[in-house]
Motif scaffolding. Sequence first.
Motif, PDB file in Angstrom:
ATOM      1  N   PHE A 102      57.679  93.131   2.574  1.00  0.00           N
ATOM      2  CA  PHE A 102      58.283  94.173   1.732  1.00  0.00           C
ATOM      3  C   PHE A 102      57.467  95.459   1.800  1.00  0.00           C
ATOM      4  O   PHE A 102      58.028  96.556   1.889  1.00  0.00           O
ATOM      5  N   ARG A 103      56.138  95.360   1.796  1.00  0.00           N
ATOM      6  CA  ARG A 103      55.295  96.548   1.867  1.00  0.00           C
ATOM      7  C   ARG A 103      55.345  97.185   3.245  1.00  0.00           C
ATOM      8  O   ARG A 103      55.238  98.412   3.370  1.00  0.00           O
ATOM      9  N   VAL A 104      55.530  96.373   4.288  1.00  0.00           N
ATOM     10  CA  VAL A 104      55.662  96.939   5.630  1.00  0.00           C
ATOM     11  C   VAL A 104      56.976  97.696   5.774  1.00  0.00           C
ATOM     12  O   VAL A 104      57.037  98.774   6.383  1.00  0.00           O
ATOM     13  N   ARG A 105      58.048  97.152   5.195  1.00  0.00           N
ATOM     14  CA  ARG A 105      59.352  97.817   5.274  1.00  0.00           C
ATOM     15  C   ARG A 105      59.409  99.087   4.439  1.00  0.00           C
ATOM     16  O   ARG A 105      60.223  99.967   4.699  1.00  0.00           O
ATOM     17  N   HIS A 106      58.523  99.192   3.449  1.00  0.00           N
ATOM     18  CA  HIS A 106      58.539 100.360   2.565  1.00  0.00           C
ATOM     19  C   HIS A 106      57.123 100.925   2.471  1.00  0.00           C
ATOM     20  O   HIS A 106      56.398 100.687   1.488  1.00  0.00           O
ATOM     21  N   PRO A 107      56.689 101.654   3.476  1.00  0.00           N
ATOM     22  CA  PRO A 107      55.307 102.176   3.484  1.00  0.00           C
ATOM     23  C   PRO A 107      55.045 103.247   2.439  1.00  0.00           C
ATOM     24  O   PRO A 107      53.895 103.641   2.260  1.00  0.00           O
ATOM     25  N   GLN A 108      56.083 103.751   1.748  1.00  0.00           N
ATOM     26  CA  GLN A 108      55.852 104.754   0.717  1.00  0.00           C
ATOM     27  C   GLN A 108      55.180 104.160  -0.513  1.00  0.00           C
ATOM     28  O   GLN A 108      54.660 104.906  -1.360  1.00  0.00           O
ATOM     29  N   LEU A 109      55.157 102.833  -0.629  1.00  0.00           N
ATOM     30  CA  LEU A 109      54.479 102.182  -1.740  1.00  0.00           C
ATOM     31  C   LEU A 109      53.025 101.923  -1.367  1.00  0.00           C
ATOM     32  O   LEU A 109      52.731 101.462  -0.264  1.00  0.00           O
ATOM     33  N   ALA A 110      52.122 102.237  -2.270  1.00  0.00           N
ATOM     34  CA  ALA A 110      50.691 102.043  -2.037  1.00  0.00           C
ATOM     35  C   ALA A 110      50.094 101.247  -3.186  1.00  0.00           C
ATOM     36  O   ALA A 110      50.514 101.390  -4.344  1.00  0.00           O
ATOM     37  N   LEU A 111      49.114 100.427  -2.871  1.00  0.00           N
ATOM     38  CA  LEU A 111      48.431  99.631  -3.878  1.00  0.00           C
ATOM     39  C   LEU A 111      47.251 100.458  -4.387  1.00  0.00           C
ATOM     40  O   LEU A 111      46.289 100.691  -3.665  1.00  0.00           O
ATOM     41  N   ARG A 112      47.336 100.931  -5.621  1.00  0.00           N
ATOM     42  CA  ARG A 112      46.339 101.831  -6.190  1.00  0.00           C
ATOM     43  C   ARG A 112      45.694 101.205  -7.420  1.00  0.00           C
ATOM     44  O   ARG A 112      46.299 100.382  -8.117  1.00  0.00           O
ATOM     45  N   LYS A 113      44.465 101.637  -7.690  1.00  0.00           N
ATOM     46  CA  LYS A 113      43.767 101.193  -8.900  1.00  0.00           C
ATOM     47  C   LYS A 113      44.099 102.155 -10.023  1.00  0.00           C
ATOM     48  O   LYS A 113      43.784 103.350  -9.945  1.00  0.00           O
TER      49      LYS A 113
END
Length: 319
Positions: A145-156
């Motif tokens: 899912f994260r590969v298909r939607h690179p606009q999402l980032a895992l942030r602190k």
Amino acid sequence: MVRTYKRKTDRGKWSPESMRFAVDSVMRGEMGYKKAANSFKIPQSTLERKVKLAKQQAGRPTAADVQAVSYNLNLVQSLGPIKTVFSVEEENLLINYILKMEERLFGLTTYDLRLLAYQWAEKLGKIHSFSKTKEICGKDWLSGFRVRHPQLALRKPEATCAARAAAFNKVNVGKFFNLLTRVVEEKGFTPEKIYNCDETGVTIVPKHRSKILSLKGRKQVGVLTSAERGKTITIEVCFNAAGTSYMAPTFIFPRVRANNQLMNDCPPGATAEYHPSGWMQSEIFFSWFKRFVMWSRATKESPVLLLLDGHFTHTKTWL
């Protein structure tokens, strides 16, 4: 998408094109399951399952209709080895929900997203391979899912109190800027006469250290610090809007008695205050404000504008 998986067999290496041609041959009656599996080098059990699926989607067509139906785009896509659980539109709705929750300061963790995706798949009646015992999506689905939607980032995330979040809205922000504009226009304040002050906390022991070289395999690696658990020192700083003038900082040390050695090598004109908590207090801010008036040369004839936040030490003082 598999995370760190090393293939151990040649199983599943058939191409979607080979499977499509094999299904077409079986449905036309040109070959049987065994012959088609050997000719196109695909598993016979998988071929039987794909043929059954093709017949169900095609509504059990006759031999004359098989050729036109088998090349249908939706049918060809269903014969591939990998298929996403949700459609593009459904995943876009999921992304919109994630971003909306993040804007409202209720961001979803990766665990929350996996739970939400499982519940949504169950509600939509999707065919999936998620764990029904744990009722959660797998980490492989999350990676894909994260590969298909690179606009999402895992942030602190940064901690934000509920009071500040509730106060930061369009109405309150509009009132602040309307008041600021009116005061600046009435008094004719220039950028050199507008000041902003705020506190910042500095810990005596940094939380993050640079990586060091050590013997491989050692369980614990340490570095010498002044203390294992650091205390916070509050610093009051003040600048003008033009950026040409700043007031010497005031340090608030977490102690009761004064110690002049703490001010060694400090900026010229800096002052020190002491309190057991190390935080700004009303009486300390009042003392700093008197020094600010003297430093800025503010008078009734030549006033200045000081901007500060709504902390109780600023609003509930003897000013």
